[in-house]
Design an enzyme around this catalytic site. Structure first.
Site, PDB file in Angstrom:
ATOM      1  N   GLU A   1     -78.802 -65.380  33.639  1.00 35.93           N
ATOM      2  CA  GLU A   1     -79.020 -64.126  34.355  1.00 35.93           C
ATOM      3  C   GLU A   1     -79.796 -64.293  35.663  1.00 35.93           C
ATOM      4  O   GLU A   1     -79.341 -63.841  36.715  1.00 35.93           O
ATOM      5  CB  GLU A   1     -79.769 -63.155  33.425  1.00 35.93           C
ATOM      6  CG  GLU A   1     -79.905 -61.769  34.014  1.00 35.93           C
ATOM      7  CD  GLU A   1     -80.403 -60.751  32.994  1.00 35.93           C
ATOM      8  OE1 GLU A   1     -80.024 -60.836  31.820  1.00 35.93           O
ATOM      9  OE2 GLU A   1     -81.171 -59.857  33.399  1.00 35.93           O
ATOM     10  N   ASP A   2     -80.945 -64.956  35.601  1.00 36.50           N
ATOM     11  CA  ASP A   2     -81.794 -64.972  36.795  1.00 36.50           C
ATOM     12  C   ASP A   2     -81.141 -65.734  37.948  1.00 36.50           C
ATOM     13  O   ASP A   2     -81.034 -65.215  39.069  1.00 36.50           O
ATOM     14  CB  ASP A   2     -83.165 -65.584  36.463  1.00 36.50           C
ATOM     15  CG  ASP A   2     -84.149 -65.399  37.604  1.00 36.50           C
ATOM     16  OD1 ASP A   2     -84.237 -64.271  38.128  1.00 36.50           O
ATOM     17  OD2 ASP A   2     -84.819 -66.376  37.995  1.00 36.50           O
ATOM     18  N   ARG A  47     -76.281 -70.224  36.036  1.00 32.95           N
ATOM     19  CA  ARG A  47     -76.063 -69.884  34.628  1.00 32.95           C
ATOM     20  C   ARG A  47     -76.940 -68.695  34.230  1.00 32.95           C
ATOM     21  O   ARG A  47     -77.947 -68.395  34.896  1.00 32.95           O
ATOM     22  CB  ARG A  47     -76.405 -71.077  33.746  1.00 32.95           C
ATOM     23  CG  ARG A  47     -77.896 -71.282  33.608  1.00 32.95           C
ATOM     24  CD  ARG A  47     -78.259 -72.461  32.707  1.00 32.95           C
ATOM     25  NE  ARG A  47     -79.633 -72.383  32.262  1.00 32.95           N
ATOM     26  CZ  ARG A  47     -80.282 -73.388  31.697  1.00 32.95           C
ATOM     27  NH1 ARG A  47     -79.682 -74.545  31.518  1.00 32.95           N
ATOM     28  NH2 ARG A  47     -81.517 -73.240  31.304  1.00 32.95           N
ATOM     29  N   ASP A  62     -85.917 -65.953  30.506  1.00 31.77           N
ATOM     30  CA  ASP A  62     -86.756 -64.797  30.188  1.00 31.77           C
ATOM     31  C   ASP A  62     -87.996 -64.751  31.086  1.00 31.77           C
ATOM     32  O   ASP A  62     -88.282 -63.728  31.708  1.00 31.77           O
ATOM     33  CB  ASP A  62     -87.231 -64.864  28.731  1.00 31.77           C
ATOM     34  CG  ASP A  62     -86.105 -65.170  27.776  1.00 31.77           C
ATOM     35  OD1 ASP A  62     -85.658 -64.253  27.088  1.00 31.77           O
ATOM     36  OD2 ASP A  62     -85.674 -66.340  27.743  1.00 31.77           O
ATOM     37  N   GLN A 110     -89.651 -70.870  41.737  1.00 31.84           N
ATOM     38  CA  GLN A 110     -88.658 -69.837  42.051  1.00 31.84           C
ATOM     39  C   GLN A 110     -88.351 -69.778  43.542  1.00 31.84           C
ATOM     40  O   GLN A 110     -87.196 -69.635  43.941  1.00 31.84           O
ATOM     41  CB  GLN A 110     -89.146 -68.475  41.553  1.00 31.84           C
ATOM     42  CG  GLN A 110     -89.090 -68.373  40.032  1.00 31.84           C
ATOM     43  CD  GLN A 110     -89.369 -66.975  39.527  1.00 31.84           C
ATOM     44  OE1 GLN A 110     -90.176 -66.246  40.111  1.00 31.84           O
ATOM     45  NE2 GLN A 110     -88.729 -66.597  38.440  1.00 31.84           N
TER      46      GLN A 110
END
Lengths: 190, 376
Positions: B274-275, B272, B16, B256
């Site tokens: 979404e991101d 895994r 998230d 990131q």
């Protein structure tokens, strides 16, 4: 008023949206991410007749409206209204657009007992019995040798010209039983 | 200047906040008309700080780059709502904030950012309103996706050029920065980022017995923990363990940007959720996706929907789909993985074509900005 979860909405339910009563015409449930879900709702505003679409989280709490229900039978069509009558022959008109999902099964002289739902005295939706019997007006000739019902073909219903898939052994003039919730052919009656 | 509030709850792991942080930065740094001031509300700054070391976990309000980061505490402060409010993944805004939104002379544009899915129904639901029973506030559902009739994917405007510029020298510097020796020709490098996954032991055993030396770089958390269980002892960050043809290397938690470089540097990426799934597609390297598991196996419908799009036109789709299905619990990874490795060159070429196709579509942040402009 009552609390209604969006995930429980069905055609014919009435909920309050932006302070207006709306009748649900169609509710489509889809799994979203991480075990959540959303419900796409096609609905009609009972004050303005305007049809719109909206989306809700399945666990969203909406305001449901308590409704009056009455057993009725179908009487006749007076464009664009479909007319039903109760046991005392009081007529109730409902716009054909509101009945989009069941118009294909409405035929003259039908005896099926339907449940008409009222909001503040106005009829707003109709629920057909779980199964109904209709006559096949046209279908291709019988599929030879098939008694299993696994081979299907298209049949056209008398009066409404509605098409559905039936077993290969069904013939023109046969009466067939139809599931009104799924629209599926169930069996041949005669 | 238009003010945007973006709300994020860290439900589990870092998916998230990873998505919200990318979105916040992309909105604040957008190069279109009009400046955007982004205020990102996060309920768990400790988790956020792992992804973004510049975050001070105890600071309730701080500027990080061009984004204002605020702690979303239980006692939500009285603030003036922004012009645009994004509720990430239906995280449920504070009631006091919603009340303040309703009091504004002009209600904010309120958007619920939904989960990514490749299913067809997403197109029909994208941008539908979610009107409230009694309040004038109206929320819109914004669905990320893979087609022009969805909200698109997160992508920085310079991502593809940065990716192209990432050459062998840059890769060597990156390996050194995380304590991994420079690449020789001797091994296949695989990044492993996953949820709890019953296929992990079989996959590792397959690597041990395989003909190709494989170095598996395990991410902290579930991946390293499962590898540790398989090894029968705890694997500490930076440690290298060799078993047969397999070398396992536990890598540290990466920011990131560093994670992007890892994806760009590896031959295969196990991702895994979404991101990381989206970043693996931009990385243009072969990847294997573990989808978030859902009740009643609903995730397999979503997995199938993506595979249908992704593998459209691929000559041997089962090479990829068998491996992905097995990694998600349907099939044997020990059968599918060797076949996958044997076809890596072709899979990689196809991944480049796929990323190129995705790159032609507008990105999620710009689609959001355009939608907001249409509402005001």
């Amino acid at each position: 008023m009552s609390v209604k979860l969006a995930g429980e909405l069905q055609s014919g339910n009435v909920i309050i949206v932006e302070n207006n009563p709306v009748v649900v015409l169609k509710a489509q449930y889809n799994k979203s991410g991480r075990n959540s879900a959303v419900v796409k709702v096609r609905m009609k505003n009972l004050m303005t007749e305007r049809i719109s679409e909206a989306i809700y989280k399945a666990d969203e709490k909406l305001e449901g409206v308590m409704l009056e229900r009455k057993d009725c039978t179908y009487s006749y069509y007076a464009a664009p209204m479909q007319v039903f009558v109760d046991s005392e022959f009081n007529p109730y008109e409902i716009h054909e657009e509101t009945l989009a999902d069941i118009t294909k099964y409405l035929i003259p002289d039908m005896t099926d007992v339907c449940e008409v739902t009222f909001y503040e005295g106005r009829p707003i939706s109709v629920l057909l019995p779980k199964t109904i019997i209709r006559e096949v007006e046209y279908t291709e000739p019988v599929v030879r040798g098939d008694t299993s019902g696994k081979i299907t073909k298209t049949a056209v219903l008398k009066h409404t010209k509605h098409e559905l898939q039936v077993s290969g052994f069904v013939e023109i003039g046969d009466k067939i039983e139809i599931d009104t919730e799924t629209g599926d052919f169930k069996k041949r009656i005669a | 200047m238009r003010r945007w509030d973006l709300f994020c709850r860290v439900v589990d792991n870092y998916g998230d906040i990873g998505i919200c942080w990318r979105l916040a930065r992309q909105l604040a740094d957008h190069d279109g008309e009009g400046e955007i001031h982004v205020r990102l509300w996060v309920d768990d700054l400790e988790s956020f700080a792992k992804l973004c070391p510049a975050i001070a976990p105890r600071s309730p309000v701080q500027a990080v780059g061009s984004v204002e980061v605020c702690h979303w505490s239980t006692n939500f402060p009285s603030v003036d709502p922004a012009d645009v409010v994004i509720e990430a993944f239906a995280c449920e805004l504070p009631l006091t904030y919603i009340a303040a939104m309703a009091r504004r002379p002009t209600p904010p544009v309120w958007i619920n950012l939904e989960y990514l899915s490749a299913e067809d129904w997403v197109e029909d639901c994208h941008l539908l309103p979610s009107p409230h029973p009694t309040s004038p506030l109206k929320k819109y559902f914004f669905f990320p996706g893979f087609t022009s009739r969805t909200g698109g994917l997160l992508r920085e405007r310079d991502l593809m050029s940065t990716r192209v510029a990432f050459d062998a020298a840059a890769e060597a510097v990156f390996w050194q920065s995380i304590g991994i020796p420079p690449r020789g020709n001797e091994d296949l490098r695989v990044s492993l980022f996953c949820y709890e996954n019953s296929a992990v032991p079989e996959f590792l055993q397959s690597c041990v017995e395989g003909p190709t030396p494989i170095r598996v770089l395990t991410a902290p958390g579930a991946a390293t923990e499962q590898v540790s269980r398989w090894l029968g002892r705890g694997l500490v960050t930076g440690e290298l363990v060799r078993v047969g043809a397999l070398a396992v290397h536990a890598i540290p938690f990466l920011s990131q940007d560093d994670y992007d470089w890892l994806l760009w540097s590896c031959d295969v990426n196990f991702v895994r959720g979404e991101d990381s799934f989206v970043r693996a597609q931009w990385a243009q390297r072969p990847f294997v996706w573990q989808i978030y598991p859902q009740d009643k196996d609903a995730h397999f419908v979503k997995l199938g929907a993506f595979l249908s799009r992704f593998l459209h036109g691929v000559s041997e789709p089962t090479v990829i789909s068998d491996c992905w299905q097995a990694w998600n619990g349907r099939g044997r990874i020990s059968f599918a993985w060797p076949n996958y490795v044997a076809n890596l060159a072709e899979i990689r070429r196809y991944g480049e074509v796929w990323a190129c196709q995705l790159d032609h579509a507008e990105d999620l942040a710009n689609n959001l900005i355009r939608f907001v402009r249409e509402q005001v």
